[in-house]
Scaffold this active site. Sequence first.
Site, short mmCIF file in Angstrom:
data_model
loop_
_atom_site.label_atom_id
_atom_site.label_comp_id
_atom_site.label_asym_id
_atom_site.label_seq_id
_atom_site.Cartn_x
_atom_site.Cartn_y
_atom_site.Cartn_z
NE ARG A 1 15.44 -40.60 -35.84
CZ ARG A 1 15.63 -40.85 -34.55
NH1 ARG A 1 14.74 -41.49 -33.83
NH2 ARG A 1 16.74 -40.48 -33.97
CB THR B 1 13.63 -46.61 -27.81
OG1 THR B 1 14.24 -45.35 -28.00
CG2 THR B 1 13.36 -47.24 -29.14
CG ASN C 1 15.67 -39.12 -27.63
OD1 ASN C 1 16.32 -40.14 -27.83
ND2 ASN C 1 16.24 -37.97 -27.31
CG ASP D 1 18.38 -39.40 -31.06
OD1 ASP D 1 19.16 -39.48 -30.10
OD2 ASP D 1 17.49 -40.24 -31.27
CB SER E 1 17.52 -43.47 -35.32
OG SER E 1 17.00 -44.51 -34.53
N GLY F 1 17.05 -48.96 -25.96
CA GLY F 1 18.32 -48.79 -25.26
C GLY F 1 19.28 -47.78 -25.84
N1 GLY Z 1 15.97 -42.00 -29.84
C1 GLY Z 1 16.62 -43.24 -29.90
C2 GLY Z 1 17.04 -43.62 -31.27
O1 GLY Z 1 16.40 -43.24 -32.23
O2 GLY Z 1 18.05 -44.25 -31.43
#
Ligand code: GLY
Length: 576
Positions: free
Chosen positions: A99, A387, A407, A429, A458, A479
């Site tokens: 991440r 995503t 993102n 996020d 996330s 999504g």
């Molecule tokens: N940016 C979408 C997620 O990490 O949930």
Amino acid sequence: MESRRKVFIRPLVIALLACVAQAAPTDPVHAPRAMVASVHELASRAGLEIMQAGGNAIDAAVATGFALAVVHPQAGNLGGGGFMLIRTAGGSTHFIDYREKAPAAATAHMYLDAQGNVIENASLVGYKAIGVPGSVAGMVYGQKKYGKLPFERVMAPAIKLAHDGFPLAWEDADELHDPNLTKFPESRRIFQRDGNYYRSGEIFRQPELARTLERIAKNPDDFYHGEMAREIAAAIQKGGGLITADDLARYEVKEREPVRGTYRGYEIISAPPPSSGGIALIEMLNILEGYDLAKFGNRSAEAIHLTAEAFRRAFLDRAEFLGDPDFAKIPVAQLIDKKYGAAWRSSIDPDHASPSKELHRPGIFNELERYATLHPQPRALPEPENTTHYSVIDPQGNAVAVTTTLNDNFGSRVTAEGLGFLLNDEMDDFASKQGVPNAYGLIQGPANAIGPGKRPLSAMTPTIVLKDGKLFLVLGSRGGPRIITTVANILVGVVDYGMDIQEAVNAPRFHHQWLPDKIFVEPGISPDTLKLLDNMGHKTEKQGYWSDGECIAVDPKTNERLGASDIRNNGKAVGF
Ligand code: GLY
């Protein structure tokens, strides 16, 4: 915000066109030994090529991941982050967290104006929205530790795709019209040919990206510790961003314990924090396990009501408790405890909706009470698609589920100058201000406040399901917050309603995320059903299609690999 709305509605158009222009998949793709499912056929084929060359599922996943950075710049990436869940044929599980992280200079209030209000778009578009990318580190780490082939071999398909180019599908060419890309000269030059937009079928070549991929193939460390790190940092700082070469040098991949649960005897292995996906999924399933959903009937009002109530409750907990586990204590064990699911279940009225603002968490665990915070008033925002997910199974039975992201579509819309790849807007996020919704309308608590070196929360939910101890499903989707309910819809489709994996991926979806207090539904759920839900006190909102399930099942009898690429999009499952 205009482009968001356009992106959200578009998949409906795509799905309709797909239905007309080509036989839409109603059956899974069958293959005896190996399968890759992703949002782009060329990326799936990159993984397949690597397995045919003797690579395992991890080699294939990394090849698919780098190929997606070329053929699916909307979300495939070098400049973003992701999660890779591995289950080896021997049964060991590994979760690789790559991440993005907030740069060292990030501060809790960096997206607030002098009055303390969130500055619109500051965490979404442009240089300040960029988090320290983790994808290259994560893919290199995964391949070197769990792959078999030389790293350069695994990179070869992506380099070729970037160098030779590939024909753009209509919808990919269309998405390159994104008006936010136009704001950044390097992005406008590469992705929009300075206004002479690419058309469907034209070959899209990316020479700068090919060179970058070649450099990574030769020296993967360059991205974080070498000349390339200095080039990335200089490009971001020139535009006013915060990321330094030091931030890149300090980036670290983390291996974490996946979260585990069970559902009607199936074992669920999924994403731990900093993803909320696995915890929320298991919490939902724990609540649902007490109902005979099959008896109510697939997509009946009763079944949708009970499932949406489970979604509502898990999303409330998501908002309050989840964030980066390296910075906040996350009460994982309590949230995924079956007793907690049962206590939540007893708060569900079988005939009436529970208004979100009146929900009270069951007080069975003191820890949860201690961590709880207050919820300010929400406001709803449109939700973009973003995503991408891909699933792989190899001939030996190793399985990999990867969800990766910039993102938003095309991330911050900033291309690293001279390097040819897009950078994420993952800083959105984080909770820019507690209690104020992010781009997905999600409210979040202090666990997800911005802080230097932190990873934003996330919803990505790469998931593996076992039946009788054997590999059964590899699941995931794109999504935003709908990733979690998409995976839940698919899993319940297979387990409760006996659908095959393609039917379960194709079935109309519904989503509830606590706030806004609405059940969102895709086309295909009957108006009579919606009326019954309204009569129970739900607010239902019909929308276009969303998400992109890219999943694989294993036939327990024949051991065949059954690939299911989402009917809503242009992906493909390929196998041998
Ligand atoms: N940016 C979408 C997620 O990490 O949930």
